[in-house]
Design a protein around this motif. Structure first.
Motif, PDB file in Angstrom:
ATOM      1  N   ALA A 223      -2.756  13.698  -8.830  1.00 44.70           N
ATOM      2  CA  ALA A 223      -2.750  13.075  -7.312  1.00 44.70           C
ATOM      3  C   ALA A 223      -2.536  10.655  -7.656  1.00 44.70           C
ATOM      4  N   THR A 224      -3.582  10.532  -8.760  1.00 44.37           N
ATOM      5  CA  THR A 224      -3.264   9.433  -9.191  1.00 44.37           C
ATOM      6  C   THR A 224      -2.276   9.037  -9.680  1.00 44.37           C
ATOM      7  N   THR A 225      -1.596   8.955 -10.713  1.00 42.97           N
ATOM      8  CA  THR A 225      -0.630   8.846 -11.591  1.00 42.97           C
ATOM      9  C   THR A 225       0.397   8.744 -10.960  1.00 42.97           C
ATOM     10  N   TRP A 226       1.063   9.707  -9.877  1.00 41.04           N
ATOM     11  CA  TRP A 226       2.098  10.518  -9.096  1.00 41.04           C
ATOM     12  C   TRP A 226       1.814   8.989  -7.686  1.00 41.04           C
ATOM     13  N   ILE A 227       0.873   8.800  -7.617  1.00 46.09           N
ATOM     14  CA  ILE A 227       1.369   7.619  -5.828  1.00 46.09           C
ATOM     15  C   ILE A 227       0.802   6.518  -6.614  1.00 46.09           C
ATOM     16  N   PHE A 228       0.714   6.283  -7.306  1.00 47.32           N
ATOM     17  CA  PHE A 228      -0.062   5.009  -7.669  1.00 47.32           C
ATOM     18  C   PHE A 228       1.629   4.691  -8.555  1.00 47.32           C
ATOM     19  N   ASN A 229       1.921   4.913  -9.245  1.00 46.04           N
ATOM     20  CA  ASN A 229       3.499   4.987  -9.631  1.00 46.04           C
ATOM     21  C   ASN A 229       4.393   5.248  -8.617  1.00 46.04           C
ATOM     22  N   ASP A 230       4.436   5.755  -7.378  1.00 45.43           N
ATOM     23  CA  ASP A 230       5.832   5.549  -6.209  1.00 45.43           C
ATOM     24  C   ASP A 230       6.511   4.400  -5.701  1.00 45.43           C
ATOM     25  N   LEU A 231       7.654   4.573  -5.678  1.00 42.92           N
ATOM     26  CA  LEU A 231       8.245   3.471  -5.787  1.00 42.92           C
ATOM     27  C   LEU A 231       9.093   3.750  -3.537  1.00 42.92           C
ATOM     28  N   ILE A 232       9.486   5.044  -3.543  1.00 44.52           N
ATOM     29  CA  ILE A 232      10.466   5.497  -2.801  1.00 44.52           C
ATOM     30  C   ILE A 232       9.954   4.898  -1.290  1.00 44.52           C
ATOM     31  N   TRP A 233       8.591   5.994  -1.149  1.00 44.60           N
ATOM     32  CA  TRP A 233       8.206   6.023  -0.419  1.00 44.60           C
ATOM     33  C   TRP A 233       7.340   4.399   0.501  1.00 44.60           C
ATOM     34  N   ALA A 234       7.441   3.897  -0.351  1.00 41.39           N
ATOM     35  CA  ALA A 234       6.203   2.458  -0.027  1.00 41.39           C
ATOM     36  C   ALA A 234       8.211   2.085   0.335  1.00 41.39           C
ATOM     37  N   MET A 235       9.293   1.123  -0.197  1.00 36.65           N
ATOM     38  CA  MET A 235      10.317   1.009  -0.053  1.00 36.65           C
ATOM     39  C   MET A 235      10.672   1.593   1.250  1.00 36.65           C
ATOM     40  N   THR A 236      10.727   2.868   2.075  1.00 34.85           N
ATOM     41  CA  THR A 236      11.089   3.277   2.872  1.00 34.85           C
ATOM     42  C   THR A 236      10.132   3.239   4.404  1.00 34.85           C
ATOM     43  N   VAL A 237       8.537   2.512   3.898  1.00 35.29           N
ATOM     44  CA  VAL A 237       7.631   3.106   5.195  1.00 35.29           C
ATOM     45  C   VAL A 237       7.504   1.031   5.209  1.00 35.29           C
ATOM     46  N   LEU A 238       7.063   0.601   3.852  1.00 37.77           N
ATOM     47  CA  LEU A 238       6.168  -0.587   4.476  1.00 37.77           C
ATOM     48  C   LEU A 238       7.647  -1.637   4.090  1.00 37.77           C
ATOM     49  N   ARG A 239       7.848  -3.238   5.058  1.00 34.71           N
ATOM     50  CA  ARG A 239       8.988  -4.163   5.047  1.00 34.71           C
ATOM     51  C   ARG A 239       8.188  -5.747   4.976  1.00 34.71           C
ATOM     52  N   THR A 240       6.741  -5.442   4.572  1.00 34.94           N
ATOM     53  CA  THR A 240       6.439  -7.179   4.447  1.00 34.94           C
ATOM     54  C   THR A 240       6.236  -7.221   2.519  1.00 34.94           C
ATOM     55  N   GLU A 241       6.381  -8.555   2.386  1.00 34.08           N
ATOM     56  CA  GLU A 241       6.235  -8.504   0.405  1.00 34.08           C
ATOM     57  C   GLU A 241       4.392  -8.358   0.448  1.00 34.08           C
ATOM     58  N   ASP A 242       3.892  -8.952   1.808  1.00 35.62           N
ATOM     59  CA  ASP A 242       2.292  -8.418   1.297  1.00 35.62           C
ATOM     60  C   ASP A 242       1.372  -7.758   1.448  1.00 35.62           C
ATOM     61  N   LYS A 243       2.012  -6.330   1.757  1.00 36.54           N
ATOM     62  CA  LYS A 243       0.997  -5.080   1.932  1.00 36.54           C
ATOM     63  C   LYS A 243       2.188  -4.132   0.372  1.00 36.54           C
ATOM     64  N   PHE A 244       3.193  -5.164  -0.263  1.00 37.89           N
ATOM     65  CA  PHE A 244       3.611  -3.431  -0.635  1.00 37.89           C
ATOM     66  C   PHE A 244       3.071  -3.426  -2.415  1.00 37.89           C
ATOM     67  N   PRO A 245       2.780  -2.060  -2.776  1.00 40.05           N
ATOM     68  CA  PRO A 245       2.505  -1.512  -3.702  1.00 40.05           C
ATOM     69  C   PRO A 245       2.873  -2.128  -5.160  1.00 40.05           C
ATOM     70  N   ILE A 246       2.582  -2.317  -5.852  1.00 39.70           N
ATOM     71  CA  ILE A 246       2.768  -2.370  -7.293  1.00 39.70           C
ATOM     72  C   ILE A 246       3.764  -2.715  -8.178  1.00 39.70           C
ATOM     73  N   THR A 247       4.527  -0.695  -7.385  1.00 38.87           N
ATOM     74  CA  THR A 247       5.764  -0.850  -8.343  1.00 38.87           C
ATOM     75  C   THR A 247       7.163  -1.008  -7.319  1.00 38.87           C
ATOM     76  N   ALA A 248       6.912  -1.959  -6.090  1.00 39.25           N
ATOM     77  CA  ALA A 248       7.873  -2.670  -5.929  1.00 39.25           C
ATOM     78  C   ALA A 248       7.722  -4.118  -5.591  1.00 39.25           C
ATOM     79  N   ALA A 249       6.266  -4.495  -6.196  1.00 39.13           N
ATOM     80  CA  ALA A 249       5.888  -5.803  -6.746  1.00 39.13           C
ATOM     81  C   ALA A 249       7.024  -6.175  -7.504  1.00 39.13           C
TER      82      ALA A 249
END
Length: 296
Positions: A223-249
């Protein structure tokens, strides 16, 4: 007159002499290790290449090409990625979202698996298959509904929304795995606990959870690997760059430093460190969790 036993011949044990038969020792062929050497080198070659790019300076890459051997050592890429690239802040966001999502997912799935495996719930097989079937849906067809639901509940562009989405899409698989393990636990253990006066909550907390530790550790690593490396849901839910995870960054970093490959490579290596640490911490439990039930 009793019959006399014939004398034992030399080198042949008599009836009274018993000995443990030695089993032939399995021959360990070195060819497996020899064959795995090129496979290991091939597997590690992308990481080594990214490492060589990350420790080179921008002038070295621009002057000698991306595939050249490093002529000097430089931490320019790591410094730029951590300061100007926003990798450090995004790394903290990923750690926060991953930690809460993993804890919530395993807590809810362990309770659900315990209830479905040990209680006579009507339609429990249908419930379990429905939860598992949710993971078979392609996430691309759920992007618009998930975005609309987060907007309707007023939690869009928040880390809480990302945590809820990660928990919702992972709990079905985790429950399915834990259900199979908890169902294989000996019934005598539960009967003895009931005779000692333990209730369902006590049995779950004192017996089921300790026995499920290998499976929980294996699922925690996955679960740590899957959630930490996720990009698709981060780009779907988040809009502000300050809240982006490492994959979107890293995606933004690649767009902002398109020609500075040492910065992009350094950010990629920094992003890979947390998941590597988690895997090596839970390596023993991870292997044990994969082998659960193999000897039954």
């Amino acid at each position: 007159m009793s019959a006399l036993a014939p004398p034992a011949r030399a080198g042949v044990p008599g009836p009274a002499r018993t000995g443990r038969r030695r089993r032939p020792r399995a021959a360990r062929s070195p060819w497996l290790h020899v064959a795995m050497i090129p496979v290991t080198l091939l597997w590690l070659s992308p990481i080594v290449f990214v490492l060589f790019v990350a420790i080179r300076s921008y002038d070295d890459i621009a002057g000698r090409g991306l595939g050249a051997f490093p002529a000097s050592f430089s931490t320019e890429g790591f410094t730029t990625a951590l300061t100007d690239g926003g990798v450090l802040q995004s790394l903290g966001n990923s750690v926060l979202v991953t930690a809460w999502a993993v804890l919530a997912s395993l807590a809810l799935s362990s309770v659900a698996a315990y209830a479905l495996s040990r209680f006579d719930i009507p339609g429990r097989r249908t419930i379990l298959l429905t939860m598992l079937a949710g993971n078979l849906l392609p996430p691309q067809i759920l992007l618009v509904p998930v975005a609309a639901i987060t907007e309707a509940f007023g939690i869009a562009d928040t880390r809480t929304a990302l945590i809820i989405v990660q928990v919702g899409f992972g709990i079905g698989f985790y429950t399915f795995v834990l259900h199979g393990f908890m169902r294989s636990l000996p019934t005598e253990v539960f009967e003895a606990a009931r005779l000692d006066g333990a209730g369902p909550g006590g049995i779950f907390w004192r017996i089921v959870l300790p026995l499920s530790r290998p499976s929980l550790a294996a699922l925690a690593a996955l679960a740590t690997t899957w959630i930490f490396n996720d990009l698709i849901w981060a780009m779907t839910v988040l809009r502000t760059e300050d809240k982006f995870p490492i994959t979107a960054a890293l995606l933004n970093l690649q767009g902002g430093y398109a020609s500075a490959w040492n910065v992009v490579a350094a950010g990629s290596l920094i992003a890979a460190v947390p998941t590597a640490i988690v895997f090596f911490m839970f390596q023993k439990q991870f292997v044990s969790g994969l082998l659960v039930g193999a000897n039954k």
